[in-house]
Design a protein around this motif. Sequence first.
Motif, PDB file in Angstrom:
ATOM      1  N   HIS A  35      -4.221   0.159   5.690  1.00 42.27           N
ATOM      2  CA  HIS A  35      -4.785   0.579   4.407  1.00 42.27           C
ATOM      3  C   HIS A  35      -6.247   0.932   4.648  1.00 42.27           C
ATOM      4  CE1 HIS A  35      -1.169  -0.830   2.449  1.00 42.27           C
ATOM      5  NE2 HIS A  35      -1.639  -0.497   1.262  1.00 42.27           N
ATOM      6  N   GLU A  56      -7.868  -2.550  -2.243  1.00 42.28           N
ATOM      7  CA  GLU A  56      -7.617  -1.144  -2.574  1.00 42.28           C
ATOM      8  C   GLU A  56      -7.447  -0.920  -4.076  1.00 42.28           C
ATOM      9  OE1 GLU A  56      -5.592  -3.238  -1.204  1.00 42.28           O
ATOM     10  OE2 GLU A  56      -3.665  -3.115  -2.236  1.00 42.28           O
ATOM     11  N   HIS A 105      -3.710   4.726  -4.406  1.00 35.58           N
ATOM     12  CA  HIS A 105      -3.798   4.934  -5.862  1.00 35.58           C
ATOM     13  C   HIS A 105      -5.158   5.472  -6.309  1.00 35.58           C
ATOM     14  CE1 HIS A 105      -0.228   2.622  -5.465  1.00 35.58           C
ATOM     15  NE2 HIS A 105      -0.692   1.424  -5.796  1.00 35.58           N
TER      16      HIS A 105
HETATM   17  C1  JFZ Z   1       1.742  -1.542  -3.608  1.00 31.14           C
HETATM   18  C2  JFZ Z   1       0.309  -1.121  -3.844  1.00 31.14           C
HETATM   19  O1  JFZ Z   1       0.015  -1.154  -5.224  1.00 31.14           O
HETATM   20  C3  JFZ Z   1      -0.622  -2.032  -3.079  1.00 31.14           C
HETATM   21  O2  JFZ Z   1      -1.956  -1.642  -3.271  1.00 31.14           O
HETATM   22  C4  JFZ Z   1      -0.274  -1.975  -1.606  1.00 31.14           C
HETATM   23  O3  JFZ Z   1      -0.455  -0.654  -1.128  1.00 31.14           O
HETATM   24  C5  JFZ Z   1       1.163  -2.408  -1.417  1.00 31.14           C
HETATM   25  C6  JFZ Z   1       1.596  -2.268   0.004  1.00 31.14           C
HETATM   26  O4  JFZ Z   1       2.046  -1.626  -2.233  1.00 31.14           O
HETATM   27  O5  JFZ Z   1       1.952  -2.739  -4.272  1.00 31.14           O
HETATM   28  C7  JFZ Z   1       3.204  -3.162  -4.525  1.00 31.14           C
HETATM   29  C8  JFZ Z   1       4.215  -2.329  -4.901  1.00 31.14           C
HETATM   30  C9  JFZ Z   1       5.498  -2.851  -5.129  1.00 31.14           C
HETATM   31  C10 JFZ Z   1       5.712  -4.204  -5.000  1.00 31.14           C
HETATM   32  C11 JFZ Z   1       4.682  -5.037  -4.645  1.00 31.14           C
HETATM   33  C12 JFZ Z   1       3.417  -4.508  -4.425  1.00 31.14           C
HETATM   34  N1  JFZ Z   1       6.968  -4.729  -5.206  1.00 31.14           N
HETATM   35  O6  JFZ Z   1       7.905  -3.983  -5.499  1.00 31.14           O
HETATM   36  O7  JFZ Z   1       7.162  -5.961  -5.087  1.00 31.14           O
END
Ligand code: JFZ
Length: 418
Positions: A35, A56, A105
Amino acid sequence: VYAQDMDEMWDSSSSGKEHKNIQWFKDAKFGMFIHWGLYSKLGGEWNGKRYYGSGEWIMNQAKIPVTEYKKVAQIFNPVKFNGKEWAQLAEDAGMKYMVITAKHHEGFSMFDSKYTDFDIVDATPYKKDPMKSLSMEAGKRGIQFGFYYSQFQDWYEPNGGKNTWDFKESEKDYQKYYKQKAIPQLKELMTNYGKLGIIWFDTPGGLTKKETEDFVNSLRKYQPDCLFSSRVGHGLGDYKDFGDSELPPFTINGPWESIYTHNDSWGYIKHDMNFKTPVEIVYLLANAAARGGNLMLNVGPDGEGNIPEYTINYLKEVGQWLKINGESIYGTTAGLLGQQPWGVSTSKSGKQYLHVLHKPMDGKILIPDFNVTVNKIYLLDGNKALHYEKKGEDLIVSLPVGSTQKSLNDVIVIDYVG
Ligand code: JFZ
């Protein structure tokens, strides 16, 4: 937790057919997630206030207006970035694939894009595209290279998903956002950086199932061999993804990956020192492999382009362990033994690899209901034969005399017939 996404994760391939290029992914077991974006420059701090976890997300956490956030690009100058060193670290750590945030995002493009000025080449003093060298250096080392792309959430765009502090939800035209930014940018990523292993989509939204199908099909043609992660939505991905820092508690059939981050944040946070030790990382890796899946471990480089010292050192230690014990991880399938008090196992034809994560006090490992013809039982490190006895259906293996809990786990191989 994102309830809606949980379904997506468990329901990856609705057609039931595996992607024709899935085998490398199944064999890989260990990948690097990266990231990296403008948030890496902020490092979890905005206007003197510190934020913790998911660095992030700072634009959202602090509700930073686009007009303010834009200015971070003017001070983003990652002169320490070195694609060769990053790819080399992945190789040294024993990682077989790498997925880096092309656009998170926050909406900032970490690659050269014709479709926006809010990208690393046009908006920063750095003026170069780091993805060019990184993709090349990964390729040179046989590491599958992929992009994370936030296809719906884009807090910079008036029509992008989820910025509610600058823009009104009711005035958004998601179709327009997909058409003008997400789709053209994904095409750029799929045509300008050589062969991609994965596009790691994140958090679907704004599209119906039919629209998602069209979206996916329109992209497949650029690189039919490229895998899509499950968060493309509507069960159209090629493998399952488990949520943040989550291992399924049992064997899962079909390709899957668990994502963990090295400390408590995906994006760099300067006041987060909670790094997982090599022991913890090997534990996660062995447990993922034992249940039939991969571990993609995240690293968060800072705004200068440095990967944290702890990450470098700890990953190299894991790599040392893999040099000796990699046979018990790469190319394996789920173990036959399930969770045992001493640890877990992985399989290859005619072999069970026992990952001894907790050494019993008496130095004896019990393998219940394993009535097979044993050829040999040995320690993978050095191939030293180990003493064992059969007791009914069970097998009892003695660890080497004097063996104590070392820093990283021992792997015992049962070579057997039946
Ligand atoms: C997402 C992103 O919002 C976060 O910033 C990061 O990149 C992560 C790897 O992915 O966050 C999530 C999206 C989905 C779930 C959990 C975190 N989920 O489905 O449990």
